[in-house]
Design an enzyme around this catalytic site. Structure first.
Site, PDB file in Angstrom:
ATOM      1  N   GLN A 122       0.720  -1.313  -0.165  1.00 37.88           N
ATOM      2  CA  GLN A 122       0.110  -0.004  -0.158  1.00 37.88           C
ATOM      3  C   GLN A 122       1.045   1.390  -0.171  1.00 37.88           C
ATOM      4  O   GLN A 122       0.517   2.270  -0.579  1.00 37.88           O
ATOM      5  CB  GLN A 122      -0.921   0.138   1.113  1.00 37.88           C
ATOM      6  CG  GLN A 122      -1.789   1.126   0.959  1.00 37.88           C
ATOM      7  CD  GLN A 122      -3.103   0.861   0.167  1.00 37.88           C
ATOM      8  OE1 GLN A 122      -3.377  -0.586  -0.564  1.00 37.88           O
ATOM      9  NE2 GLN A 122      -3.719   2.025  -0.353  1.00 37.88           N
ATOM     10  N   ALA A 143      -6.214   4.745   0.186  1.00 36.65           N
ATOM     11  CA  ALA A 143      -5.880   5.043   1.627  1.00 36.65           C
ATOM     12  C   ALA A 143      -4.414   5.090   1.587  1.00 36.65           C
ATOM     13  O   ALA A 143      -3.501   4.512   1.043  1.00 36.65           O
ATOM     14  CB  ALA A 143      -6.603   3.852   2.236  1.00 36.65           C
ATOM     15  N   SER A 148      -5.632   1.448   5.015  1.00 41.85           N
ATOM     16  CA  SER A 148      -6.438   0.986   3.727  1.00 41.85           C
ATOM     17  C   SER A 148      -7.226  -0.500   4.281  1.00 41.85           C
ATOM     18  O   SER A 148      -7.032  -1.327   5.071  1.00 41.85           O
ATOM     19  CB  SER A 148      -5.603   0.334   2.613  1.00 41.85           C
ATOM     20  OG  SER A 148      -6.082  -0.403   1.822  1.00 41.85           O
ATOM     21  N   HIS A 150      -8.077  -2.695   2.228  1.00 40.21           N
ATOM     22  CA  HIS A 150      -7.581  -3.813   1.719  1.00 40.21           C
ATOM     23  C   HIS A 150      -6.369  -4.601   2.712  1.00 40.21           C
ATOM     24  O   HIS A 150      -6.339  -6.008   2.755  1.00 40.21           O
ATOM     25  CB  HIS A 150      -6.751  -3.414   0.715  1.00 40.21           C
ATOM     26  CG  HIS A 150      -7.673  -3.407  -0.536  1.00 40.21           C
ATOM     27  ND1 HIS A 150      -8.190  -4.456  -1.271  1.00 40.21           N
ATOM     28  CD2 HIS A 150      -8.373  -2.316  -0.840  1.00 40.21           C
ATOM     29  CE1 HIS A 150      -8.831  -3.813  -2.328  1.00 40.21           C
ATOM     30  NE2 HIS A 150      -9.294  -2.594  -1.966  1.00 40.21           N
ATOM     31  N   ASP A 157     -11.916  -5.758  -4.587  1.00 38.91           N
ATOM     32  CA  ASP A 157     -12.099  -5.043  -5.644  1.00 38.91           C
ATOM     33  C   ASP A 157     -12.529  -6.128  -6.885  1.00 38.91           C
ATOM     34  O   ASP A 157     -11.927  -6.900  -7.247  1.00 38.91           O
ATOM     35  CB  ASP A 157     -11.199  -4.021  -6.157  1.00 38.91           C
ATOM     36  CG  ASP A 157     -10.478  -3.219  -5.191  1.00 38.91           C
ATOM     37  OD1 ASP A 157     -11.617  -2.803  -4.353  1.00 38.91           O
ATOM     38  OD2 ASP A 157      -9.455  -2.735  -5.288  1.00 38.91           O
ATOM     39  N   GLU A 205     -17.157   3.781  -4.606  1.00 34.67           N
ATOM     40  CA  GLU A 205     -16.295   2.810  -5.259  1.00 34.67           C
ATOM     41  C   GLU A 205     -17.301   1.676  -5.332  1.00 34.67           C
ATOM     42  O   GLU A 205     -17.127   0.576  -4.553  1.00 34.67           O
ATOM     43  CB  GLU A 205     -15.168   2.435  -4.329  1.00 34.67           C
ATOM     44  CG  GLU A 205     -14.020   3.400  -4.488  1.00 34.67           C
ATOM     45  CD  GLU A 205     -12.760   3.039  -3.778  1.00 34.67           C
ATOM     46  OE1 GLU A 205     -12.432   1.778  -3.238  1.00 34.67           O
ATOM     47  OE2 GLU A 205     -11.742   3.841  -3.691  1.00 34.67           O
ATOM     48  N   HIS A 208     -15.747  -1.937  -4.921  1.00 39.78           N
ATOM     49  CA  HIS A 208     -15.032  -2.227  -3.587  1.00 39.78           C
ATOM     50  C   HIS A 208     -15.783  -2.877  -2.457  1.00 39.78           C
ATOM     51  O   HIS A 208     -16.595  -2.114  -1.875  1.00 39.78           O
ATOM     52  CB  HIS A 208     -14.227  -0.759  -3.192  1.00 39.78           C
ATOM     53  CG  HIS A 208     -13.473  -1.145  -1.698  1.00 39.78           C
ATOM     54  ND1 HIS A 208     -12.094  -1.104  -1.492  1.00 39.78           N
ATOM     55  CD2 HIS A 208     -14.160  -1.404  -0.478  1.00 39.78           C
ATOM     56  CE1 HIS A 208     -11.639  -1.221  -0.308  1.00 39.78           C
ATOM     57  NE2 HIS A 208     -12.904  -1.180   0.403  1.00 39.78           N
TER      58      HIS A 208
END
Ligand SMILES: [Zn+2]
Length: 242
Positions: A122, A143, A148, A150, A157, A205, A208
């Site tokens: 990230q 982010a 994040s 993630h 995603d 998003e 996401h």
């Protein structure tokens, strides 16, 4: 003369009927009727702070703690397209397998573009976005490391290959529409819905999807409270503290 038996029962007397005294006029106001009980959803069932909790809330004001958190149950989702070959936490992997199988069955196949991204990945992505678009723009869509979703291993995603990868138009594709409608059944929410930038800190998003478990996802869908911040009464997080 017949003897009287000593053990003859006494005639049973009916107990006196007691009558409730007339309360008379009361000075205290009649209490309003009790409201129906709240639905029994338990908002404290999982931690919002523990990074291994399926309800952890990560946003611009809530970095993961520890900031370099790495989940300990990462597995590779099976039987689904996975463009970058990234793993997921086990419950999210199983759920996305089921969701994408159902989507394919419904005629709207989709696959994973991105899933778990660790702190260092990230960091390199975020740094490259700043170099390309400047920090303000980068902060609107990417982010900072440690912030994040993630990095929780609970996010995918998704894309259907129709040319709307990581774009707002994904929400209008067949897969995007189907996923938005059915994600809750599999425990996913659209984490950055339209019109909530001031709450989540991110532009919409529709690709996401965040795993929170079906119980919470369905409760949010049924109550129409679409962000984790609003559902749990957390402060809006439009920007980083510094
Ligand atoms: Zn994402």
């Amino acid at each position: 003369m017949a003897g009287v038996s000593g053990c003859a029962p006494e005639p049973v007397k009916a107990p006196p009927v007691t009558q409730a005294p007339d309360p008379g006029p009361t000075l205290t106001p009649t209490p309003s009727p009790t409201p129906p009980p709240e639905p029994s959803f338990d908002k404290a069932a999982h931690s919002l702070d523990d990074p291994m909790s399926i309800w952890v809330v990560s946003n611009k004001l809530r970095p993961l703690n520890p900031i370099e958190f790495e989940p300990n149950d990462l597995v590779m989702p099976e039987g689904v397209g996975n463009q970058n070959g990234q793993p997921l936490r086990e419950p999210a992997a199983r759920a996305v397998e089921a969701m994408l199988a159902a989507a394919a069955e419904a005629g709207v196949p989709a696959g994973i573009i991105s899933a778990y991204r660790g702190y260092e990945l990230q960091q390199s992505l975020y740094t490259s976005y700043i170099a390309r678009d400047g920090q303000a723009a980068a902060d609107s869509y990417s982010a900072r490391p440690g912030h994040s979703e993630h990095q929780t291993g609970l996010v995918v995603d998704l894309d259907d290959g129709s040319g709307c990868a990581l774009s707002e138009c994904f929400g209008a594709t067949g897969a995007g529409v189907w996923l938005a409608e059915h994600a809750a059944e599999f425990g996913f929410i659209v984490r950055y819905p339209p019109g909530k930038e001031g709450v989540t800190g991110f532009i919409p998003e529709p690709w996401h999807f965040r795993y929170v478990g079906p119980e919470l996802a369905i409760e949010m869908r049924d109550t129409g409270v679409v962000t984790l911040e609003e559902f749990f009464g957390l402060p809006p997080a439009p920007d980083y503290a510094q």
